[in-house]
Write a protein that holds these residues in place. Structure first.
Motif, PDB file in Angstrom:
ATOM      1  N   LYS A  27     -41.949  -4.666  28.938  1.00 34.54           N
ATOM      2  CA  LYS A  27     -42.215  -4.216  27.575  1.00 34.54           C
ATOM      3  C   LYS A  27     -42.649  -2.754  27.572  1.00 34.54           C
ATOM      4  O   LYS A  27     -43.525  -2.358  28.337  1.00 34.54           O
ATOM      5  CB  LYS A  27     -43.305  -5.085  26.942  1.00 34.54           C
ATOM      6  N   GLU A  28     -42.007  -1.959  26.722  1.00 39.15           N
ATOM      7  CA  GLU A  28     -42.284  -0.524  26.556  1.00 39.15           C
ATOM      8  C   GLU A  28     -42.053   0.266  27.845  1.00 39.15           C
ATOM      9  O   GLU A  28     -42.588   1.352  28.029  1.00 39.15           O
ATOM     10  CB  GLU A  28     -43.706  -0.305  26.022  1.00 39.15           C
ATOM     11  N   ASP A  70     -36.688  -5.487  31.516  1.00 38.80           N
ATOM     12  CA  ASP A  70     -37.455  -6.569  30.897  1.00 38.80           C
ATOM     13  C   ASP A  70     -38.949  -6.256  30.771  1.00 38.80           C
ATOM     14  O   ASP A  70     -39.713  -7.078  30.265  1.00 38.80           O
ATOM     15  CB  ASP A  70     -37.256  -7.881  31.667  1.00 38.80           C
ATOM     16  N   ASN A  90     -38.945   0.304  24.463  1.00 38.80           N
ATOM     17  CA  ASN A  90     -38.230   0.144  25.726  1.00 38.80           C
ATOM     18  C   ASN A  90     -37.178   1.240  25.805  1.00 38.80           C
ATOM     19  O   ASN A  90     -36.410   1.442  24.862  1.00 38.80           O
ATOM     20  CB  ASN A  90     -37.566  -1.227  25.802  1.00 38.80           C
TER      21      ASN A  90
END
Length: 200
Positions: free
Chosen positions: A115-116, A113, A179
């Motif tokens: 981001k990136e 969860d 992600n």
């Protein structure tokens, strides 16, 4: 005299072009390095040995240790349909989060969860009871890797597969704007397989 001036001008043009190409090369390398993760330490020993006594002992140990596992230690589930793999993942500090017991979530990992972020998993590939990544080499581009985490399903698509010399560290080559999930295992005694997947 004009011939000498001509040679100097040609030389100057060659120096300028050489400088331009050198700078372009350096800048492209710097740009590419932005998409690489720092090296992560990965230690996976003894993947190719199939010792029946140690395998039986590991199976017995795993059964007794399974009784110690609480739901608090479980992080989620990884599923790779193509190779018929479905296993629990354990929190980084959990007793069961060890490549000699399960698929290991490396300490430098980000959770799905984030981001990136990059979830980095390592596992054995041998024929022992802990050879969970034994069929990882059968994956192809566009295959699915699914991680169920905190009640949500994260579906990754295999986007890159490569192998590197086994040195104890692995350079992860990924797009840092996506992600990512990274799976690492051994290929024989001197190579490591790296599978990169991006969240769909």
């Amino acid at each position: 005299m004009s011939y000498l001036k001509y040679i100097k001008n040609v030389g100057l043009v060659l120096v300028i072009l050489g400088h331009y190409y050198f700078c372009s090369y350096v800048l492209s390398e710097v740009h590419d390095m932005k998409n690489y993760e720092p090296r992560v330490n990965v230690t996976i020993q003894g993947d190719d040995k199939s010792d029946k006594k140690s395998e039986a002992k590991q199976t017995e140990t795993l059964k007794s240790e399974a009784l110690k596992v609480t739901n608090d230690e479980k992080l989620g589930v990884i599923e790779i349909p193509k190779i018929n793999l479905k296993r629990y993942l354990y929190k980084v500090d959990a007793y069961q989060n060890n490549v000699d017991k399960n698929i290991e979530v490396l300490k430098s990992s980000d959770m799905p969860d984030v981001k990136e972020g990059n979830l980095i998993l390592a596992g054995h590939n041998g024929n022992t009871s802990v050879g969970h990544f034994r069929n990882l080499h059968n994956l192809s581009l566009a295959d699915d890797i699914i991680v169920n985490y905190k009640g949500k399903s994260y579906n990754y698509e295999v986007s890159k597969i490569y192998d590197v010399l086994k040195t104890g560290t692995v350079a992860i080559k990924r797009d840092k704007n996506k992600n990512t999930i990274t799976l690492i295992t051994c290929l024989g005694s001197d190579r490591q397989l790296v599978v990169i997947g991006y969240l769909k």
